[in-house]
Enzyme design. Structure first.
Site, PDB file in Angstrom:
ATOM      1  N   HIS A  98       0.823  -1.208   0.000  1.00  0.00           N
ATOM      2  CA  HIS A  98       0.000   0.000   0.000  1.00  0.00           C
ATOM      3  C   HIS A  98       0.854   1.252   0.000  1.00  0.00           C
ATOM      4  O   HIS A  98       0.561   2.235  -0.678  1.00  0.00           O
ATOM      5  CB  HIS A  98      -0.923   0.017   1.215  1.00  0.00           C
ATOM      6  N   CYS A  99       1.957   1.242   0.739  1.00  0.00           N
ATOM      7  CA  CYS A  99       2.663   2.491   1.044  1.00  0.00           C
ATOM      8  C   CYS A  99       3.326   3.125  -0.170  1.00  0.00           C
ATOM      9  O   CYS A  99       3.035   4.274  -0.517  1.00  0.00           O
ATOM     10  CB  CYS A  99       3.703   2.251   2.132  1.00  0.00           C
ATOM     11  N   ILE A 100       4.236   2.416  -0.822  1.00  0.00           N
ATOM     12  CA  ILE A 100       5.077   3.042  -1.840  1.00  0.00           C
ATOM     13  C   ILE A 100       4.317   3.362  -3.128  1.00  0.00           C
ATOM     14  O   ILE A 100       4.456   4.460  -3.670  1.00  0.00           O
ATOM     15  CB  ILE A 100       6.318   2.175  -2.134  1.00  0.00           C
ATOM     16  N   ASP A 141       0.862   5.951  -1.415  1.00  0.00           N
ATOM     17  CA  ASP A 141       0.932   7.077  -0.487  1.00  0.00           C
ATOM     18  C   ASP A 141       1.576   8.337  -1.056  1.00  0.00           C
ATOM     19  O   ASP A 141       1.060   9.447  -0.838  1.00  0.00           O
ATOM     20  CB  ASP A 141       1.660   6.660   0.794  1.00  0.00           C
ATOM     21  N   PRO A 142       2.720   8.247  -1.769  1.00  0.00           N
ATOM     22  CA  PRO A 142       3.307   9.484  -2.309  1.00  0.00           C
ATOM     23  C   PRO A 142       2.375  10.231  -3.260  1.00  0.00           C
ATOM     24  O   PRO A 142       2.460  11.460  -3.394  1.00  0.00           O
ATOM     25  CB  PRO A 142       4.565   8.997  -3.033  1.00  0.00           C
TER      26      PRO A 142
END
Length: 420
Positions: free
Chosen positions: A261-263, A266-267
């Site tokens: 999910h993050c990379i 999120d950005p």
């Protein structure tokens, strides 16, 4: 209500480990989720999260945890934590539908004196501009006066053997100092190092900076991988050499793309808000996204080149993909780069199969992929083997020696495997 009751909204990879930490610290915990089948499974002691076993869920139940679809649990709670998904919507814009829905459910049942905390990753201003008005309108209460409101970004590292909820410092910023301190008081009961922030927007942005930092640096080594190949330079040896510097350098490695999910997601929340509020792009994020999104195609091109060296076309060749999760030694397939790699291989006529000790079935938009039960036989028979995720259970030295051709995108397998 008892003196320590918390409702955690969303029982996924973030909410469920948080529920475990809270119930172990003596909190009465309601795990609120909209999926009835998930709630039933949890209440029968079945886990769906890599980091928690069925025994862990049973321990939580014994300590007072209960999963529920009943939103009125909020009205009996001192603290409510929102841990719902924040995916990308159409056109790459943030999809805050789950956050808004959870906020309405919480607001409808909110009582005076409760502390509400948002953990879902989002763009700066979400807690103040979206969550706060929904809570106030639904409840008739005032944030910062009748109830406390804060933001505390999740820092869950699925599959990590070193960092969990307890020993990972936790950021939190409130609408006012009282809200910040209320969040500190809650998390401080089970987290070693609560870190108060000056405000909610700073806490929201800190989370995005963490993941943007990784996103940009992964893109850097991915781009270097491409030109080092053309210059006949071993990027893995370059990274090994640079990593010996004890200051001013942090190791990042190339790969077939970015997952989780993050990379990948999120950005983009930060980039979206910069464009939306300021009217100009966050160029580092957009360039990093372009580079990292190009890696699945680059992997397929490398597979084609390797087959060509053996006088075989990619069209019609049998390609075995090893490891299709986004991270080693977990079953999580969210945003895994294995998916676009497989789709691109199919577009070019390859016959693809896969093996993954963590995954029984693998579904792509273009259809299911056959799972090989006999790993050794599959490796020996495939025209090319592509290591997309180096699970610990793989004996890559043995597999590399028996494969006709092996491309290792993770830089783990020894020769004769070829590294990305």
């Amino acid at each position: 209500m008892t003196s320590k009751t918390v409702t955690i909204v969303g029982q996924g990879y973030v909410g469920l480990p948080l529920a475990q930490a809270a119930v172990r610290a003596g909190w009465a915990v309601y795990g609120l989720d909209v999926t009835e089948s998930l709630v039933d499974a949890l209440n029968s002691g079945k886990s769906h999260v890599d980091d928690l076993s069925d025994a862990d869920i049973q321990e939580m139940l014994d300590l007072g945890y209960r999963a529920t679809t009943d939103r009125s649990a909020v009205s009996t709670s001192n603290v409510v934590v929102i841990c719902v998904p924040t995916p990308l919507g159409d056109g790459g814009s943030p999809d805050l539908g789950a956050v808004k829905g959870a906020s309405r459910s919480v607001g409808d049942n909110l009582t005076s004196g409760t502390t509400v905390i948002l953990e879902s990753t989002t763009y700066p201003g979400t807690t103040d501009d979206i969550v706060k008005p929904i809570l106030e309108m639904a409840s008739g209460l005032t944030a910062g006066t009748d109830f406390q409101l804060a933001y505390s970004p999740e820092r869950v590292d699925p599959g990590s053997k070193h960092y969990g909820i307890k020993n990972t410092p936790k950021l939190m910023g409130g609408i006012n100092d009282a809200s910040t301190q209320a969040a500190v008081a809650f998390y401080g009961t089970f987290i070693d190092e609560p870190v108060p922030m000056d405000g909610m927007r700073e806490a929201e942005t800190a989370k995005l900076l963490e993941n943007t930092f990784r996103h940009v640096n992964i893109a850097l080594v991915n781009e270097m991988t491409k030109f080092c190949k053309e210059l006949n330079i071993d990027i893995w040896e370059v990274i090994r050499g640079a990593s010996t510097k004890p200051f001013g350098f942090m190791k990042f490695t190339p790969g077939p793309g970015v997952g989780g999910h993050c990379i990948p997601i999120d950005p983009n929340y930060l980039s979206y808000e910069v464009r939306n509020q300021l009217g100009y792009p966050f160029r580092f994020v957009e360039l990093a996204q372009e580079i990292n999104n190009s890696m699945p195609r680059y992997v397929v091109d490398r597979v084609g080149e390797m087959l060509n060296e053996h006088r075989k076309p990619l069209n019609g060749s049998e390609v075995l993909l090893l490891g299709v999760t986004y991270k080693a030694d977990i079953a999580d397939q969210r945003e895994s780069p294995a998916m676009p790699v497989a789709e691109a291989l199919r577009e070019r006529g390859a016959v693809i199969r896969f093996h993954d000790p963590m995954v029984e079935t693998w579904n792509l938009e273009s259809g299911n992929v056959t799972r090989e039960a006999d790993l050794d036989a599959a490796v020996a028979s495939a025209d090319v083997v592509v290591v997309l995720q180096a699970h610990e259970s793989y004996d890559l030295e043995k597999l590399a020696s028996s494969a006709k051709v092996m491309l290792d995108t993770r830089g783990v397998a020894p020769k004769p495997a070829v590294r990305l």
